[in-house]
Scaffold this motif. Structure first.
Motif, PDB file in Angstrom:
ATOM      1  N   GLU A 253       0.836  -1.212   0.000  1.00 45.82           N
ATOM      2  CA  GLU A 253       0.000   0.000   0.000  1.00 45.82           C
ATOM      3  C   GLU A 253       0.872   1.264   0.000  1.00 45.82           C
ATOM      4  N   VAL A 254       1.977   1.213   0.715  1.00 48.69           N
ATOM      5  CA  VAL A 254       2.923   2.334   0.740  1.00 48.69           C
ATOM      6  C   VAL A 254       3.463   2.582  -0.672  1.00 48.69           C
ATOM      7  N   ARG A 255       3.816   1.514  -1.346  1.00 49.84           N
ATOM      8  CA  ARG A 255       4.347   1.649  -2.712  1.00 49.84           C
ATOM      9  C   ARG A 255       3.271   2.119  -3.681  1.00 49.84           C
ATOM     10  N   ALA A 256       2.064   1.630  -3.499  1.00 47.74           N
ATOM     11  CA  ALA A 256       0.958   2.061  -4.355  1.00 47.74           C
ATOM     12  C   ALA A 256       0.657   3.546  -4.163  1.00 47.74           C
ATOM     13  N   ALA A 257       0.984   4.075  -2.963  1.00 47.53           N
ATOM     14  CA  ALA A 257       0.750   5.490  -2.666  1.00 47.53           C
ATOM     15  C   ALA A 257       1.874   6.380  -3.203  1.00 47.53           C
ATOM     16  N   GLY A 258       2.870   5.745  -3.821  1.00 44.07           N
ATOM     17  CA  GLY A 258       3.921   6.525  -4.469  1.00 44.07           C
ATOM     18  C   GLY A 258       5.196   6.674  -3.674  1.00 44.07           C
ATOM     19  N   SER A 259       5.297   5.968  -2.551  1.00 48.42           N
ATOM     20  CA  SER A 259       6.508   6.041  -1.748  1.00 48.42           C
ATOM     21  C   SER A 259       7.187   4.679  -1.751  1.00 48.42           C
ATOM     22  N   ASN A 260       8.141   4.514  -0.851  1.00 49.25           N
ATOM     23  CA  ASN A 260       8.793   3.218  -0.728  1.00 49.25           C
ATOM     24  C   ASN A 260       9.146   3.000   0.731  1.00 49.25           C
ATOM     25  N   GLY A 261       9.618   1.811   1.052  1.00 54.54           N
ATOM     26  CA  GLY A 261       9.964   1.511   2.425  1.00 54.54           C
ATOM     27  C   GLY A 261      10.378   0.076   2.551  1.00 54.54           C
ATOM     28  N   GLU A 262      10.351  -0.418   3.768  1.00 55.77           N
ATOM     29  CA  GLU A 262      10.685  -1.810   4.007  1.00 55.77           C
ATOM     30  C   GLU A 262      10.083  -2.232   5.346  1.00 55.77           C
ATOM     31  N   ILE A 263      10.106  -3.544   5.580  1.00 54.41           N
ATOM     32  CA  ILE A 263       9.558  -4.059   6.831  1.00 54.41           C
ATOM     33  C   ILE A 263      10.709  -4.482   7.744  1.00 54.41           C
ATOM     34  N   ILE A 264      10.478  -4.392   9.037  1.00 54.74           N
ATOM     35  CA  ILE A 264      11.496  -4.788  10.011  1.00 54.74           C
ATOM     36  C   ILE A 264      10.803  -5.469  11.183  1.00 54.74           C
ATOM     37  N   LYS A 265      11.290  -6.647  11.534  1.00 51.01           N
ATOM     38  CA  LYS A 265      10.629  -7.450  12.564  1.00 51.01           C
ATOM     39  C   LYS A 265      11.329  -7.312  13.916  1.00 51.01           C
ATOM     40  N   PHE A 266      10.582  -6.911  14.927  1.00 48.62           N
ATOM     41  CA  PHE A 266      11.035  -7.010  16.312  1.00 48.62           C
ATOM     42  C   PHE A 266       9.852  -6.761  17.235  1.00 48.62           C
ATOM     43  N   ASP A 267       9.971  -7.286  18.462  1.00 49.26           N
ATOM     44  CA  ASP A 267       8.982  -7.059  19.515  1.00 49.26           C
ATOM     45  C   ASP A 267       9.430  -5.818  20.284  1.00 49.26           C
TER      46      ASP A 267
END
Length: 243
Positions: A46-60
């Protein structure tokens, strides 16, 4: 490369915030999640569809070592990245009457909200101070402002973050870093899907639940340069249920 990190960004209000920031800012979006990688990847799409970019990061967020390890590794592999905005959104509810509340339910909720605020914000604070600019936005709750029966642990946790918001705001305002809290009331998300909306609407002057997008609009404003003279505030977004 400038980033915003959103904890608990895979679903609900967190996802709406990620999407809104993608639409309205130039930031890359760092989407934290705890367990649901599929949902986190959907948010990234959804972030990319909105014209931006990013990534995911896993932690508690509640586990200090996990937070430090994940964020340090990410920084090592992104030497040019600068996190300017921290959105502490990850939260946990373990509702029940206090007289029957197990210690584990108390500790888990406190650790996620209060510990999570500390672990993530503290990791970035020196860099924000060094760069003399930043936005820290803490998602709290109407429960932390007025207290909610059956949520003594959650109300305590969110009230603690409100106190931390006000104190930290005073410490770092001279460095052009604002610290604010956003306190949603009843918002349409997975977390509220099992509530009796018909009965609860009677308590809300606006006569409806809020939408995650409405909370995200407020967060996007607080993340922008337009909000530079607002700090140490708790902004209620609850349809008038407590104001």
């Amino acid at each position: 490369m400038k980033y915003v990190i959103v904890t608990g960004g895979s679903r609900g209000i967190g996802r709406a915030i990620c999407k809104k920031l993608a639409e309205e800012t130039d930031y890359h979006i760092l989407i934290n999640y705890h367990s649901n990688e599929t949902a986190a990847l959907e948010t990234l799409a959804e972030v990319r569809a909105a014209g931006s970019n990013g990534e995911i990061i896993k932690f508690d967020v509640g586990q200090a070592d996990e937070v430090k390890k994940a964020l340090s590794q990410w920084e090592e592999s992104h030497p040019d990245a600068l996190v300017e905005v921290v959105v502490n959104n990850a939260g946990l509810t373990r509702d029940g009457l206090f007289m029957w509340m197990p210690l584990q339910d108390w500790n888990d909720v406190i650790q996620t909200s209060v510990g999570g605020f500390y672990h993530v914000t503290n990791h970035f604070i020196q860099k924000l101070l060094h760069n003399r600019y930043g936005r820290i936005i803490n998602i709290v709750s109407v429960s932390g402002v007025k207290g909610t029966a059956g949520q003594t642990n959650y109300s305590a946790a969110k009230a603690a973050v409100i106190g931390a918001t006000k104190a930290l705001a005073q410490e770092i305002a001279k460095r052009n870093i604002t610290v604010n809290a956003v306190a949603p009331g009843f918002i349409n998300t997975d977390m509220t899907s099992n509530l009796d909306q018909k009965e609860l609407k009677k308590l809300i002057p606006a006569n409806r639940f809020g939408e995650a997008e409405e909370v995200a609009d407020l967060v996007a404003f607080l993340a922008s340069k337009k909000s530079s003279y607002i700090t140490g505030e708790v902004i209620n977004i609850n349809g008038g249920i407590y104001s």
